[in-house]
Design an enzyme around this catalytic site. Structure first.
Site, PDB file in Angstrom:
ATOM      1  N   HIS A   1       6.403 -10.172   1.536  1.00 14.60           N
ATOM      2  CA  HIS A   1       6.882  -8.673   1.781  1.00 14.60           C
ATOM      3  C   HIS A   1       7.458  -8.683   3.101  1.00 14.60           C
ATOM      4  CE1 HIS A   1       7.659  -4.583   2.108  1.00 14.60           C
ATOM      5  NE2 HIS A   1       6.743  -4.379   3.142  1.00 14.60           N
TER       6      HIS A   1
ATOM      7  N   VAL B   1       2.432   6.565   6.393  1.00 10.84           N
ATOM      8  CA  VAL B   1       2.389   6.252   5.216  1.00 10.84           C
ATOM      9  C   VAL B   1       1.109   6.638   4.387  1.00 10.84           C
ATOM     10  CG1 VAL B   1       1.805   3.913   3.687  1.00 10.84           C
ATOM     11  CG2 VAL B   1       3.304   3.715   5.640  1.00 10.84           C
TER      12      VAL B   1
ATOM     13  N   SER C   1       0.244  -4.274  -1.843  1.00 12.76           N
ATOM     14  CA  SER C   1       1.363  -3.680  -2.620  1.00 12.76           C
ATOM     15  C   SER C   1       2.533  -4.739  -2.688  1.00 12.76           C
ATOM     16  CB  SER C   1       1.849  -2.507  -1.715  1.00 12.76           C
ATOM     17  OG  SER C   1       1.821  -3.038  -0.296  1.00 12.76           O
TER      18      SER C   1
ATOM     19  N   LYS D   1      -7.482  15.410  12.281  1.00  8.95           N
ATOM     20  CA  LYS D   1      -5.942  15.065  11.523  1.00  8.95           C
ATOM     21  C   LYS D   1      -6.212  15.027  10.186  1.00  8.95           C
ATOM     22  CE  LYS D   1      -1.541  13.363  10.835  1.00  8.95           C
ATOM     23  NZ  LYS D   1      -1.728  12.724   9.295  1.00  8.95           N
TER      24      LYS D   1
ATOM     25  N   GLY E   1      -3.579   0.573  10.310  1.00  6.84           N
ATOM     26  CA  GLY E   1      -3.098  -0.548  11.013  1.00  6.84           C
ATOM     27  C   GLY E   1      -1.832  -0.094  12.091  1.00  6.84           C
TER      28      GLY E   1
END
Length: 327
Positions: free
Chosen positions: A179, A18, A147, A44, A83
């Site tokens: 959500h 994400v 979000s 990374k 997460g």
């Protein structure tokens, strides 16, 4: 943060699927002038920063780098995608405890940097982690945003548009509530270019009532379908986050479906973050947009909030989380 500030800085915490998709969306959409990326896998983030910078000759100038928490101090916006990922067969609410621990550690370090901007939370379960970000940060509720149902509402609009044969941008409809599994469609206010959805369907016969039920179920369960096929969802939410980011950095006062703090906007819904439309700009949530719900929709909103509140209350009854709460 000032609405007229020209140099806009975003810090992204979490460089997984994400987070990296969101960073790519910021670059391709020319959003912000500075992007710092934080992740426990520093190499990374360095690789992603370098890779993204190679797109700048095709887009617009932007400083992109692997950041540390100290870099949050002068950011306009910190976006939290860090997460544990949702696994096949796992609900968003199954993620609660492990992601609360991650959230507490991350938010504590961001606040310690002197950060004074806006938190935008996308890690799941997003409504609960938005609430915990508010609790752990001590920030005003307007400056902590989730979000929420932004992606769900986009899925809903796209599904309706495909069914009736119009551009999704001409469909105006919201998903509200959690959500997740207890979300619901606000059918009573859905419209196509200003024409009420039921009036449109009566005139055009595009879909019957069972078709609408099936359409909503496909929207609600879309994440499970995608996770079973490819392991995770990330493109849709990344673009949703980019849209919210633009609304904040450009002080748009846009109306978007977000995870918003509840303090009586709807009867029986208090002390939780949950998905509803809100006006958002440079200083966060300007104010919620309280769509009048019919009785059935209000009951669904209350049920969704009660489910979230029960999980929140149980989590914050534990000393490790209660002792860290500042709000």
């Amino acid at each position: 943060m000032t609405a007229t500030k020209q140099h806009k800085k975003v810090i992204l915490v979490g460089d997984g699927a994400v987070g990296s998709s969101y960073a790519f969306a910021l670059v391709t959409q020319n959003i912000a002038q500075e992007l710092g990326i934080i992740d426990i896998f520093k190499e990374k983030t360095q690789g992603d920063a370098e890779d993204l910078s190679h797109a700048l000759a095709f887009t617009s100038p932007k400083k992109i780098y692997a950041a540390d928490y100290a870099d949050c101090h002068d950011a306009d916006l910190v976006v939290l995608t860090a997460g544990a990922p949702q696994k096949p067969g796992e609900t968003r609410l199954d993620l609660v405890e492990k992601n609360l621990r991650i959230n507490k550690e991350v938010v504590t370090q961001i606040v310690a940097s002197g950060f004074k901007g806006i938190f935008l939370v996308a890690a799941n379960p997003v409504d609960i982690l938005t609430y915990s970000t508010w609790k752990f940060s001590g920030f005003p509720k307007e400056r902590v945003i989730g979000s929420g149902t932004s992606l769900d509402s986009a899925r809903f609009r796209q599904a309706l548009a495909a069914k009736i044969g119009v551009d999704a941008r001409s469909v105006h409809a919201y998903i509200m509530g959690e959500h997740g599994d207890s979300e619901f469609a606000v059918w009573s206010h859905a419209n196509v270019a200003g024409v009420g959805l039921y009036d449109w369907l009566q005139a055009n016969r595009d879909v019957d009532e069972q078709g609408l039920v099936d359409l909503f179920i496909s929207v609600r369960d879309a994440a499970y379908s995608i996770i079973n096929k490819k392991g995770a969802t990330f493109y849709g939410i990344a673009v949703a986050l980019a849209r919210i980011t633009k609304a904040i950095l450009d002080d748009e006062n846009a109306v978007l479906p977000l995870s918003v703090f509840q303090e009586g906007q709807y009867e029986g819904v208090e002390d939780c973050y949950i998905g509803q439309p809100a006006i958002v700009g440079a200083y966060g949530i300007v104010r919620p947009v309280n769509i009048p719900l019919n009785d059935a929709e209000l009951q669904k909103m209350q049920a969704s909030a009660n489910q979230l509140k029960a999980i929140i209350d149980e989590a914050f009854s534990k000393e490790e989380f209660a002792s860290a709460a500042k709000n």
